[in-house]
Design a protein around this motif. Structure first.
Motif, PDB file in Angstrom:
ATOM      1  N   VAL A 195     -32.800  25.991 -59.865  1.00  0.00           N
ATOM      2  CA  VAL A 195     -33.850  26.667 -59.097  1.00  0.00           C
ATOM      3  C   VAL A 195     -35.108  26.748 -59.945  1.00  0.00           C
ATOM      4  CG1 VAL A 195     -34.535  28.824 -57.983  1.00  0.00           C
ATOM      5  CG2 VAL A 195     -32.192  27.974 -57.737  1.00  0.00           C
TER       6      VAL A 195
ATOM      7  N   ASN B 213     -39.823  27.765 -56.417  1.00  0.00           N
ATOM      8  CA  ASN B 213     -38.852  28.218 -55.418  1.00  0.00           C
ATOM      9  C   ASN B 213     -38.727  29.744 -55.444  1.00  0.00           C
ATOM     10  OD1 ASN B 213     -36.694  25.621 -56.699  1.00  0.00           O
ATOM     11  ND2 ASN B 213     -38.307  25.403 -55.175  1.00  0.00           N
TER      12      ASN B 213
ATOM     13  N   ASN C 135     -41.853  31.752 -54.143  1.00  0.00           N
ATOM     14  CA  ASN C 135     -41.981  31.791 -52.687  1.00  0.00           C
ATOM     15  C   ASN C 135     -41.012  32.805 -52.102  1.00  0.00           C
ATOM     16  OD1 ASN C 135     -43.264  30.005 -50.331  1.00  0.00           O
ATOM     17  ND2 ASN C 135     -41.211  30.611 -49.712  1.00  0.00           N
ATOM     18  N   TYR C 136     -39.765  32.823 -52.628  1.00  0.00           N
ATOM     19  CA  TYR C 136     -38.793  33.795 -52.113  1.00  0.00           C
ATOM     20  C   TYR C 136     -39.260  35.221 -52.371  1.00  0.00           C
ATOM     21  CZ  TYR C 136     -34.755  36.763 -51.624  1.00  0.00           C
ATOM     22  OH  TYR C 136     -33.924  37.789 -51.238  1.00  0.00           O
TER      23      TYR C 136
ATOM     24  N   ALA D 167     -31.178  26.951 -51.545  1.00  0.00           N
ATOM     25  CA  ALA D 167     -32.458  27.283 -50.921  1.00  0.00           C
ATOM     26  C   ALA D 167     -32.989  28.609 -51.447  1.00  0.00           C
ATOM     27  CB  ALA D 167     -32.327  27.329 -49.397  1.00  0.00           C
ATOM     28  N   THR D 168     -32.572  28.987 -52.639  1.00  0.00           N
ATOM     29  CA  THR D 168     -33.099  30.139 -53.380  1.00  0.00           C
ATOM     30  C   THR D 168     -32.860  31.464 -52.663  1.00  0.00           C
ATOM     31  OG1 THR D 168     -34.799  28.644 -54.237  1.00  0.00           O
ATOM     32  CG2 THR D 168     -35.045  30.964 -54.723  1.00  0.00           C
TER      33      THR D 168
ATOM     34  N   CYS E 229     -33.231  32.387 -46.997  1.00  0.00           N
ATOM     35  CA  CYS E 229     -34.323  31.631 -46.365  1.00  0.00           C
ATOM     36  C   CYS E 229     -34.475  31.927 -44.880  1.00  0.00           C
ATOM     37  CB  CYS E 229     -34.130  30.133 -46.593  1.00  0.00           C
ATOM     38  SG  CYS E 229     -32.581  29.489 -45.974  1.00  0.00           S
TER      39      CYS E 229
ATOM     40  N   THR F 200     -40.857  27.652 -45.181  1.00  0.00           N
ATOM     41  CA  THR F 200     -39.481  27.156 -45.150  1.00  0.00           C
ATOM     42  C   THR F 200     -39.170  26.659 -43.748  1.00  0.00           C
ATOM     43  OG1 THR F 200     -38.776  28.686 -46.889  1.00  0.00           O
ATOM     44  CG2 THR F 200     -37.062  27.806 -45.469  1.00  0.00           C
TER      45      THR F 200
ATOM     46  N   GLN G  87     -38.642  26.617 -50.928  1.00  0.00           N
ATOM     47  CA  GLN G  87     -37.544  27.229 -51.689  1.00  0.00           C
ATOM     48  C   GLN G  87     -36.413  26.266 -51.992  1.00  0.00           C
ATOM     49  OE1 GLN G  87     -38.316  31.614 -49.708  1.00  0.00           O
ATOM     50  NE2 GLN G  87     -36.219  30.962 -49.975  1.00  0.00           N
ATOM     51  N   LEU G  88     -36.594  25.010 -51.643  1.00  0.00           N
ATOM     52  CA  LEU G  88     -35.537  24.043 -51.852  1.00  0.00           C
ATOM     53  C   LEU G  88     -35.380  23.760 -53.343  1.00  0.00           C
ATOM     54  CD1 LEU G  88     -33.769  22.668 -49.752  1.00  0.00           C
ATOM     55  CD2 LEU G  88     -35.167  20.634 -50.007  1.00  0.00           C
ATOM     56  N   ALA G  89     -34.174  23.928 -53.852  1.00  0.00           N
ATOM     57  CA  ALA G  89     -33.913  23.762 -55.279  1.00  0.00           C
ATOM     58  C   ALA G  89     -34.177  22.333 -55.730  1.00  0.00           C
ATOM     59  CB  ALA G  89     -32.470  24.150 -55.594  1.00  0.00           C
ATOM     60  N   ARG G  90     -34.330  22.171 -57.047  1.00  0.00           N
ATOM     61  CA  ARG G  90     -34.533  20.838 -57.611  1.00  0.00           C
ATOM     62  C   ARG G  90     -33.335  19.944 -57.314  1.00  0.00           C
ATOM     63  NH1 ARG G  90     -35.613  20.209 -63.999  1.00  0.00           N
ATOM     64  NH2 ARG G  90     -37.488  21.407 -63.398  1.00  0.00           N
TER      65      ARG G  90
END
Length: 978
Positions: free
Chosen positions: A546, A550, A553-554, A676-677, A680, A705, A731-734
């Protein structure tokens, strides 16, 4: 057929990630062409002969290939001698272009050759297509007297091109491309019907591969003939499909064969006749049909990949024959359909080509399905700073305000920041900086929170570890993450869980040291914030990476949606290794609020104390823990928000919580996988609007998102239909650490270029506009809010020397809303269930250990060869029966009371509850066990006796039988009486 080989060239383009060396590609082309001699043909005296010379491989720079316009000088070159070549376009993506004169190859033949080239690149043997049969040979072989006679070519060219008049004199080619999500049955018919609706009825051509008449023939030759379809204005795609299938059943494509005598004409005469045909078409804008609609079929991108190059797409840039209408090509692959248009360039042609592609796309993937209003989530962040900078600013604003409270007392923002600086300074002295992964083995403590901020201030990312996990598991995670340092809190420093190559640093000493005065590292959105491991379907846990962008934004979204401000007092209830703990740590401390630390694991006594005496006014917990709280006979005051995440929230649990906490408290159902952290989507429970349902909706997507619902073929579902959730956005993780194959599988790219995470969760959009979670597409199960892949548990079981085969399944528990894991093994020697449980407990977290494991003599299988889950025996149906105890009382009111509570909690008939009945083997988990103990305290024991019973919790966990629990209940009461 081969009269003017320079006029029509087929181009297959393979795009992908990774690299290919030109020398390696040239070698593979040479080997594959030896097995596919059709790639080496040249025209000699009106005959195609094998030149024996492999096609050339030419390397192009990215600048020489216009990807937007699909144009390059290299693509405009005709092919006469040689008739095939390969282009390697360097850049991002890497692209391999296979080119062939239509006179010697058709689209299917070109695919055969191209796939063999990649076989050679992978070190495999080419399949080869060395049949010398050409079009005429094949027709002579397969045609019968019953087949339609050769079709007389209709000289009338009555149909204008949907792309407008072709420029005159001859113009260069123009190609345009559109990617559409999903694969689509009857795609050719759907596109053709849409073209009819947009451009009018008439004749349409659908090329058919003649190889279907001779399946034993492997030839790369041009063996496709067009079907002539007369399509009316009122013909829907079903009627077009019916006409197409009927014509193919009647073998009508065999009628479209050329007059063999044409090959006897002098080549200059042939060229002049073709030129006149072409000129007339351009001059009058009349063509033999409306369009060619060619479907190449489905391809597997694995066939066009190597160890260092992974194909992401394959599409065709066709050529247009003299006098013919535009060509539309379709190619399908997993989750994707590529559509291209080929025509001649000229004024406004590009815009008309895009409009035609709009028509085709709408036929396959309607806009109303692709563009859900709930995905309009664009929102500017209130700050571009990372959480590190935001926390530093909050400390500067409110240094004396209380940041943390709990068993260790109160800690101000200034003191927490000082301790974080001490950790950061120590890490810097050890050379830890950006890109480093620092393990963190600590409980819910002041030191743990300081360590999180200290690691982030040093520029590194933290790897939270659960202190309850076995040493072997922790060692494997540290090794997989490449951690060179692990911060360890007492008393966990005596554990043997830090592997070689990773150095343990005692956290207690670090937080008390003096800060070095260093400045915080510069943090970018793409820098890693933390890595959290989740269960893996392949048997290996997966490290989710993460990034700071990401997380930021969360934090901003959740702070707004959960109404977090400086007045919030939010407890930290979950393990730091559970990503939902981020809500409790980051949100309050970035808003000037307070985190309440709870050192002991949640149980009914600790939760009661928390709700009544801690001063908390918000909660962040799983539905299981909320259900447990709902069973407590208390009425908490002053709570404003209860955030629920991790499992499906039942309406009855939410309604009970709403009644307990009062109408002013918001019950918020949050959804989100680690990838997705944290969370979402969110939905605030409404007792009236949601009361008729079984489960609480999960709401709408977070800021920036998106949620896309796709079916099993990768197509967007219609409004209200169930689809698998694909998550996209900020928020999409690496991705997964060190798992490129898994990243490609779980983090695909939609046709419009949107990178998404494929969740495996099913949902639908309700009429209210909110999402409703439906279930899973696979065997994954949630246990106490944690994702568990049964395959990982089975693999660990098979690591036991006595186990030959293991199967782990998730089954519904009697009377429970969730599922529990149960294991089944085939053993090569006698082995006790206790031994298998100990083996698992030494390697897996407690929530991954099955409630029961059975040793079987054989596994039941279905006719398809899969384990028949429904035929597996009931692991709870073989409870040992207790023998009558002549020394015990005939009537035991204490045991009767305990049994009655067990029956209520577990949903089992009292007849199964004998003295040796085991709570866990009857389907109980840790949360339901706490619910059982809470009921005992409420209905059987006094408050003091309840505390005495909870002090014996380790004994209950070791032997959770009805007999033993009854004895401990009796002891708790008698000890107080004494």
């Amino acid at each position: 057929m081969g009269i003017a080989p320079d006029r029509a060239v087929i181009n297959h383009l393979v795009e992908g990630d990774g690299t290919l060396r030109a020398d390696d590609l040239a070698h593979a082309v040479a080997v594959a062409s030896e097995a596919n001699p059709g790639a080496r043909l040249v025209l000699r005296d009106k005959r195609w002969v094998d030149s024996g010379k492999a096609p050339e491989v030419r390397a192009l720079t990215a600048e020489s290939f216009d990807r937007k316009r699909l144009d390059s000088p290299a693509l405009r070159i005709g092919l006469t001698d040689p008739t095939c070549e390969v282009l390697l376009v360097l850049g991002d993506p890497t692209t391999v272009v296979f080119r062939a004169a239509h006179a010697v190859m058709d689209g299917r033949g070109l695919l055969m050759w191209a796939s063999d080239v990649f076989r050679v690149l992978r070190g495999e043997q080419p399949l080869g297509a060395d049949s010398p049969l050409n079009n005429d040979d094949l027709l002579r072989r397969v045609c019968t007297p019953d087949d339609p006679p050769p079709r007389a070519e209709d000289p009338a060219m009555e149909f204008p091109s949907p792309l407008g008049p072709r420029p005159h004199p001859a113009a260069g080619p123009l190609w345009r491309r559109r990617s559409v999500d999903g694969t689509h049955p009857a795609a050719s018919a759907k596109v053709t019907a849409a073209l009819v609706a947009a451009y009018g009825p008439g004749r349409y051509f659908v090329p058919v591969d003649l190889r279907r008449h001779a399946p034993d023939v492997r030839s790369t030759a041009s063996l496709s003939h067009p079907l002539h379809l007369s399509v009316g204005a009122d013909d829907g795609w079903e009627e077009v499909q019916h006409k197409m299938l009927t014509a193919m059943a009647d073998r009508e494509e065999l009628a479209n064969r050329a007059n063999p005598g044409i090959m006897d004409l002098p080549l200059p005469v042939l060229r002049a006749g073709i030129a006149e045909l072409d000129d007339n078409a351009a001059r009058t804008d009349t063509h033999t049909g409306r369009a060619y609609v060619s479907h190449l079929g489905a391809v597997s991108l694995d066939d066009f990949s190597t160890d260092g190059f992974h194909a992401t797409s394959l599409y065709t840039l066709g050529g247009v024959n003299p006098g013919s209408p535009p060509e539309i090509n379709l190619v399908e692959m997993a989750g994707r359909t590529e559509i291209t248009v080929a025509w001649y360039d000229g004024p406004e042609v590009a815009a008309r080509a895009e409009a035609l592609l709009d028509v085709a796309q709408e036929a396959l993937s309607p806009r109303e399905r692709r563009e859900w209003v709930g995905n309009r989530t664009e929102r500017a962040l209130p700050s571009a700073h990372s959480v590190v900078r935001l926390f530093r600013q909050q400390v500067e604003r409110t240094p004396e305000r209380i940041a943390l409270s709990g068993p260790e007392g109160e800690v101000s923002y200034a003191e927490l920041s000082r301790r974080a600086d001490a950790v950061a300074g120590a890490l810097r002295r050890h050379g830890v900086g950006r890109g480093a992964v620092v393990g963190l083995l600590a409980g819910r403590s002041v030191a743990a929170v300081a360590a999180v901020w200290g690691v982030l201030r040093a520029g590194a990312c933290y790897l939270p570890l659960d202190v309850r996990h076995p040493d072997l598991r922790l060692s494997e995670l540290l090794t997989d993450a490449g951690s060179t340092f692990c911060l360890v809190e007492r008393p966990y420093d005596v554990r043997d869980c830090v592997p070689e190559g990773c150095r343990a640093l005692l956290l207690d000493d670090l937080v008390e040291a003096e800060p070095d005065g260093g400045v915080d590292a510069e943090i970018g959105c793409g820098d890693l914030a933390y890595i959290i491991y989740t269960s893996g379907s392949t048997g290996r846990p997966k490290g989710v990476q993460v990034e700071h962008g990401n997380l930021a934004n969360y934090v901003h979204w959740a702070t707004r949606v959960f109404e977090v401000d400086e007045g919030i007092r939010l407890p930290l209830l979950t393990s730091p290794s559970f990503d939902v703990s981020g809500t409790s740590v980051f949100l309050p401390l970035l808003a000037g609020g307070q985190v309440i630390l709870m050192r002991e694991d949640p149980n009914h006594l600790s939760l009661r104390r928390l709700l009544e005496f801690s001063g908390a006014n918000a909660l962040n917990l799983t539905p299981s823990h909320l259900d447990l709280i709902g069973r407590l006979d208390i009425a908490p005051k002053g709570f404003r928000t209860v955030i629920v995440i991790g499992e499906q929230l039942r309406v009855e649990v939410a309604a009970r919580a709403q009644e307990m906490f009062g109408p002013e408290c918001r019950i918020v159902n949050e959804y989100g996988p680690t990838e997705a952290t944290i969370g979402c989507t969110a939905h605030t429970f409404d007792p009236v609007a949601d009361g008729d349902g079984a489960v609480v909706p999960i709401g709408v997507p977070a800021d920036n998102t998106t949620v896309h619902l796709l079916d099993a073929q990768g197509r967007f579902v219609a409004p209200g239909e169930v689809g698998e959730m694909y998550l996209g956005g900020a928020q999409l993780a690496r991705g997964y650490l060190g798992r490129p194959d898994l990243n490609r599988e779980r983090f695909p790219v939609l046709a419009d270029g949107t990178r998404v995470y494929r969740t495996g969760d099913l949902a639908r959009v309700l009429p209210s506009g909110a999402l409703e979670f439906i279930g899973r597409v696979d065997d994954q199960v949630k246990v106490r809010g944690h994702r568990v892949e049964p395959a990982e548990v089975a693999q660990v079981l098979e690591g036991h020397p006595a186990v030959d085969r293991a199967v782990v399944v998730a089954k519904s528990r009697p009377g429970q809303s969730g599922k529990a894991l149960y294991g089944y093994v085939l053993a090569n020697r006698e082995v006790a269930e206790e031994e298998l449980e100990q083996h698992l407990a030494e390697r897996l977290p407690g929530y991954m250990v099955p409630a029961a494991t059975m040793v079987l003599s054989q596994l039941p299988y279905t006719v398809s060869g899969k384990v028949d889950v429904r035929a597996l025996p009931d692991p709870l149906g073989d409870q040992p029966r207790a023998q009558a105890d002549p020394a015990g009382p005939v009537n035991d009111p204490v045991q009767d009371a305990v049994a009655r509570i067990w029956a209520e909690i577990l949903g089992v008939p009292p007849s199964r509850l004998h003295a040796l009945a085991d709570f866990h083997r009857l389907g109980g988990d840790s949360v339901s066990l706490l619910a059982m103990l809470a009921a005992l305290g409420r209905e059987v024991l006094t408050p003091d006796a309840e505390a005495a019973l909870m002090a014996r919790l380790p004994e209950i966990l070791r032997e959770p039988t009805l007999e033993r629990v009854t004895a401990l209940v009796r002891q708790a009461g008698s000890e107080l009486a004494a």
